[in-house]
Design an enzyme around this catalytic site. Structure first.
Site, PDB file in Angstrom:
ATOM      1  N   SER A 127      -3.689   9.503  10.443  1.00  0.00           N
ATOM      2  CA  SER A 127      -4.802   8.636  10.859  1.00  0.00           C
ATOM      3  C   SER A 127      -6.088   9.445  10.808  1.00  0.00           C
ATOM      4  CB  SER A 127      -4.557   8.111  12.270  1.00  0.00           C
ATOM      5  OG  SER A 127      -3.279   7.498  12.344  1.00  0.00           O
ATOM      6  N   TYR A 150       0.850  -1.201   0.000  1.00  0.00           N
ATOM      7  CA  TYR A 150       0.000   0.000   0.000  1.00  0.00           C
ATOM      8  C   TYR A 150       0.886   1.253   0.000  1.00  0.00           C
ATOM      9  CZ  TYR A 150      -2.825   3.656   2.214  1.00  0.00           C
ATOM     10  OH  TYR A 150      -3.435   4.856   2.541  1.00  0.00           O
TER      11      TYR A 150
HETATM   12  C1  15L Z   1      -3.435   5.002   6.109  1.00  0.00           C
HETATM   13  O1  15L Z   1      -2.951   5.518   5.105  1.00  0.00           O
HETATM   14  C2  15L Z   1      -4.450   3.907   5.979  1.00  0.00           C
HETATM   15  O2  15L Z   1      -5.330   4.092   4.883  1.00  0.00           O
HETATM   16  C3  15L Z   1      -5.245   3.706   7.245  1.00  0.00           C
HETATM   17  O3  15L Z   1      -5.857   2.441   7.165  1.00  0.00           O
HETATM   18  C4  15L Z   1      -4.365   3.816   8.508  1.00  0.00           C
HETATM   19  O4  15L Z   1      -3.409   2.758   8.510  1.00  0.00           O
HETATM   20  C5  15L Z   1      -3.645   5.152   8.515  1.00  0.00           C
HETATM   21  O5  15L Z   1      -2.893   5.310   7.322  1.00  0.00           O
HETATM   22  C6  15L Z   1      -2.702   5.292   9.728  1.00  0.00           C
HETATM   23  O6  15L Z   1      -1.482   5.319   9.567  1.00  0.00           O
HETATM   24  O7  15L Z   1      -3.245   5.376  10.837  1.00  0.00           O
END
Ligand code: 15L
Length: 253
Positions: free
Chosen positions: A161, A132
């Site tokens: 977040s 991701y």
């Molecule tokens: C993100 O980019 C994600 O989409 C989310 O699911 C969380 O993991 C968030 O970062 C985070 O780091 O809290």
């Protein structure tokens, strides 16, 4: 001026399409699922479909690109379609339609394998902590390319977040409140001098460790602080991966 939001039915998309009109933005929504309501300008379709994207881009001045697989445990197959191909299709359709500006939802996980440091720069070099994160780093690179090659104005938001309130101890440092998300998108959509920018998408958290100055330079002035929700959440142990790495415990998954 018309702004297209991709991924408009998601968490951030819902927040933005409900709130940005109050700040004067005229919106078109795009998602694979219909957004319920009356009088909504929307295109139901997939961002890997160039035809749907071409329809969605008609008359558009700016794009907020949120669509994609948001999971830090997403498989290669999933990020390949939704994040890798989809993000290319969005930038390319925007270019073909003469769109001036794209705001891309990147993530802290593009640099998640960086040891945590105080006031980490927004342009911390890419060190993804997941496929991701790799896909978000790729989206940032695409943004840089479209800015340099075609003069598109591009802001990449390394979002922390995003939640109604911080869900855990790490989020006391990485929280992005809904209100600040709206302020950040508004700033990126209206900053007159934007060429290419990489900014952290986080609130003004007392325990924050991400440099907010590049965002402020664009006109993003966060008002929320996770500290008001700190009661009942533990203090992070420095040995905890959630404290040791910018991306938190994702480095272990
Ligand atoms: C993100 O980019 C994600 O989409 C989310 O699911 C969380 O993991 C968030 O970062 C985070 O780091 O809290």
């Amino acid at each position: 001026m018309l702004t297209l939001i991709t991924g408009a039915a998601g968490h951030i998309g819902t927040c933005l399409h409900q709130e940005l009109p109050r700040l004067g933005h005229r919106l078109r929504l795009m998602d694979r699922v219909r957004v319920e309501g009356t009088g909504i300008d929307q295109v139901v379709g997939d961002i890997t479909d160039p035809g749907a994207l071409a329809r969605a881009m008609e008359g558009v001045h700016a794009v907020v690109h949120l669509a994609g697989d948001p999971s830090t445990s997403a498989s290669f197959e999933s990020v390949l379609g939704a994040n890798i191909e989809g993000t290319y299709r969005v930038f390319e359709a925007a270019r073909l339609a003469g769109v001036e500006r794209v705001v891309f939802a990147s993530s802290n996980h593009a640099a998640g394998f960086t040891p945590r440091q105080e006031s980490a720069p927004a342009d911390t070099p890419v060190r993804p902590d997941s496929l991701y994160g790799v896909s978000k780093a790729y989206g940032e690179a695409l943004g840089r390319y479209y800015a340099d090659r075609y003069g598109m104005r591009v802001a990449c938001l390394r979002i922390g977040s995003f939640e109604p309130r911080p869900p855990d101890a790490r989020a006391l440092s990485t929280w992005l409140s809904p209100g600040d998300m709206v302020r950040l998108a508004h700033a990126c959509l209206t900053a007159p001098d934007l060429t290419y920018a990489l900014v952290w998408g986080v609130s003004a958290n007392t325990r924050g460790w991400l440099d907010l100055e590049p965002g402020r330079a664009l006109g993003y002035h966060p008002r929320d602080d996770a500290e008001v929700h700190a009661a009942g959440l533990p203090v992070l142990d420095p040995a905890d991966p959630d404290h040791a790495w910018l991306g938190g415990r994702t480095v272990e998954s």
